[in-house]
Design a protein around this motif. Structure first.
Motif, PDB file in Angstrom:
ATOM      1  N   LEU A 114       0.097   4.699  -1.289  1.00 37.61           N
ATOM      2  CA  LEU A 114      -1.947   4.733  -1.417  1.00 37.61           C
ATOM      3  C   LEU A 114      -2.010   5.923  -0.359  1.00 37.61           C
ATOM      4  O   LEU A 114      -2.092   5.885   0.682  1.00 37.61           O
ATOM      5  CB  LEU A 114      -2.099   3.318  -1.403  1.00 37.61           C
ATOM      6  N   ILE A 168       0.928  -1.183  -0.266  1.00 34.64           N
ATOM      7  CA  ILE A 168      -0.216   0.341   0.082  1.00 34.64           C
ATOM      8  C   ILE A 168       1.051   0.895  -0.161  1.00 34.64           C
ATOM      9  O   ILE A 168       0.559   2.435   0.672  1.00 34.64           O
ATOM     10  CB  ILE A 168      -0.919  -0.234   1.124  1.00 34.64           C
ATOM     11  N   VAL A 181      -1.691  -0.198  -5.331  1.00 29.17           N
ATOM     12  CA  VAL A 181      -1.653   0.485  -6.091  1.00 29.17           C
ATOM     13  C   VAL A 181      -0.910   0.146  -7.130  1.00 29.17           C
ATOM     14  O   VAL A 181       0.122   1.006  -7.852  1.00 29.17           O
ATOM     15  CB  VAL A 181       0.219   1.468  -5.072  1.00 29.17           C
ATOM     16  N   ASP A 182      -1.449  -1.069  -8.431  1.00 31.28           N
ATOM     17  CA  ASP A 182      -1.529  -1.263  -9.291  1.00 31.28           C
ATOM     18  C   ASP A 182      -1.820  -0.188 -10.540  1.00 31.28           C
ATOM     19  O   ASP A 182      -3.857   0.000 -10.458  1.00 31.28           O
ATOM     20  CB  ASP A 182      -2.344  -2.687  -9.710  1.00 31.28           C
ATOM     21  N   ARG A 237      -7.975  -5.398  -7.713  1.00 32.44           N
ATOM     22  CA  ARG A 237      -7.678  -5.148  -6.035  1.00 32.44           C
ATOM     23  C   ARG A 237      -8.044  -5.517  -5.519  1.00 32.44           C
ATOM     24  O   ARG A 237      -8.981  -6.706  -5.315  1.00 32.44           O
ATOM     25  CB  ARG A 237      -8.532  -3.497  -6.573  1.00 32.44           C
ATOM     26  N   PRO A 292      -5.962   2.783  -7.424  1.00 31.46           N
ATOM     27  CA  PRO A 292      -5.751   2.305  -6.579  1.00 31.46           C
ATOM     28  C   PRO A 292      -6.387   1.845  -5.247  1.00 31.46           C
ATOM     29  O   PRO A 292      -7.934   2.451  -5.882  1.00 31.46           O
ATOM     30  CB  PRO A 292      -4.387   3.521  -6.132  1.00 31.46           C
ATOM     31  N   THR A 330      -1.471  -6.357  -4.978  1.00 35.74           N
ATOM     32  CA  THR A 330      -0.807  -4.760  -4.288  1.00 35.74           C
ATOM     33  C   THR A 330      -1.778  -4.103  -4.637  1.00 35.74           C
ATOM     34  O   THR A 330      -2.870  -3.807  -5.388  1.00 35.74           O
ATOM     35  CB  THR A 330       0.493  -4.739  -5.399  1.00 35.74           C
ATOM     36  N   ARG A 383      -8.311   5.879   0.167  1.00 29.48           N
ATOM     37  CA  ARG A 383      -8.743   4.862  -0.906  1.00 29.48           C
ATOM     38  C   ARG A 383      -8.680   3.187  -0.033  1.00 29.48           C
ATOM     39  O   ARG A 383      -9.044   2.409  -0.737  1.00 29.48           O
ATOM     40  CB  ARG A 383      -7.925   4.652  -1.976  1.00 29.48           C
ATOM     41  N   ALA A 422     -11.393   2.464  -9.967  1.00 27.99           N
ATOM     42  CA  ALA A 422     -11.150   2.268  -8.403  1.00 27.99           C
ATOM     43  C   ALA A 422     -12.258   3.075  -7.692  1.00 27.99           C
ATOM     44  O   ALA A 422     -12.081   2.688  -6.620  1.00 27.99           O
ATOM     45  CB  ALA A 422      -9.968   2.499  -8.194  1.00 27.99           C
TER      46      ALA A 422
END
Length: 374
Positions: free
Chosen positions: A10, A7, A239-240, A268, A245, A237, A14, A84
């Motif tokens: 991030l 993260i 934060v792709d 996610r 994110p 992840t 989020r 997201a």
């Protein structure tokens, strides 16, 4: 061992807490299929199973690998959408509408994830719709689950739209049969917990919030990684940039003792955590603690020492005489038991007496079960 979520960078907004009707239906179905995992819900599961019409019960049996042995990713389909801002719906219909937005390849691969567990979480995950080898493996593994599961898998691979429609009708029929009442009973509690955790995150930060969610969750000092203490090792992840994110935490009434982390590649991450259950046991142990305790009692001599220490306190020399072994050897074994938290030590003058902590040993079975089901 742990499942970790990157993260780093991030934004706090989020990290979202939100209930999901479809995910809750999935765990309700799991409880109906595996009531032994959920002793606290035995009465509910028995009454609900008894009330199901035969046709619905048969259809649930046909698709039960979606929730019995694994918790299928289609039950959290919102996480696979490349937006997201998308979060679980307020109603089952809204969640199912989000699931319908997945393309056929994503849906089929998610539904048959048990056929590609070796590749799960990696970019190498292959779709049985386009990969002949994966297709054959999907049918083979479904056959091992039973003839109904094989028929379901063959139908899904042959005509994904038709089976997707069948699955949606199945979930809608579950809502009509029992889940509408269940959801009305728990939704306010789930929403309240989500608001509470959101406020806690704002006021006290991530570490305190994760501790409140589950003792099995933690973060590093930099707040760059979320770790879930489980008998599994995986990385994902939040934060792709390709998927947007974010990480979503979904509370559940039915999921205890499971703590699930969706770590599917290209989706996610989602953490699905139990709202209740802590009152049934003491604070859950880490995987390392459970391993120490199981290994400590696995040795034959330590088992014999436990037999004596369960009856009365003993000194090292008394145990050495009793079992005809050297005092240093007894001391080594007592150190293992003490490190595992299975015995207590009390000094009387120049003597130290050891005794088995019967309450701790009595929880070994439930601690082990909670750990492997987590």
């Amino acid at each position: 061992m742990s499942v970790t979520i990157d993260i780093a960078g991030l934004p706090p907004e989020r990290i979202v807490f939100a209930p999901s009707p479809l995910a809750e239906l999935g765990t309700a179905l799991h409880t109906l299929a595996e009531p032994g995992h959920h002793p606290g819900a035995h009465a509910w599961a028995t009454a609900t199973n008894a009330s199901l019409k035969p046709d619905l019960a048969d259809r649930l049996c046909e698709a039960d690998f979606l929730w019995r042995t694994t918790f299928s990713d289609i039950l959290m389909g919102f996480a696979g959408l490349r937006d997201a801002s998308v979060q679980p719906g307020a109603t089952l219909a809204e969640d199912l509408d989000l699931l319908d937005k997945l393309d056929d390849e994503e849906f089929v691969t998610a539904a048959l994830e048990f056929t590609c567990s070796a590749l799960y979480g990696s970019e190498s995950l292959r779709s049985p719709l386009t990969d002949a080898t994966q297709r054959e493996r999907s049918i083979e593994l479904a056959s091992a689950r039973g003839p109904q599961q094989r028929r379901f898998t063959e139908r899904l691979l042959a005509d994904p739209p038709a089976v997707r429609s069948w699955v949606r009708r199945l979930f809608e029929d579950c809502e009509q049969a029992f889940f509408a009442d269940t959801w009305n009973r728990v939704r306010h509690q789930l929403a309240a917990d989500a608001r509470e955790k959101t406020e806690l995150l704002r006021r006290r930060g991530l570490a305190a919030t994760l501790e409140a969610v589950s003792p099995a969750l933690s973060t590093d000092k930099k707040g760059s990684v979320i770790s879930a203490d489980k008998l599994a090792s995986a990385r994902t992840t939040a934060v792709d940039p390709a998927v947007g994110p974010g990480v979503t935490f979904i509370p559940s009434v039915h999921t205890w003792p499971h703590l699930m982390v969706l770590h599917r590649y290209g989706w996610r991450p989602v953490v699905y955590y139990p709202l209740t259950g802590r009152e049934l046991l003491s604070t859950p142990l880490s995987v390392e603690q459970v391993t120490l305790r199981m290994e400590a009692v696995a040795h034959p001599l330590r088992m014999r020492l436990c037999r004596s220490l369960a009856r009365a306190p003993y000194t090292t020399s008394e145990l050495a005489d009793l079992y005809s072994v050297s005092s240093p050897e007894v001391s080594r074994h007592l150190a293992v038991l003490k490190k595992a938290g299975l015995i207590t030590a009390r000094r009387h003058g120049r003597y130290v007496q050891y005794q088995l902590d019967v309450k701790v040993v009595g929880r070994l079975g439930s601690d082990f079960l909670e750990t492997v089901l987590r």
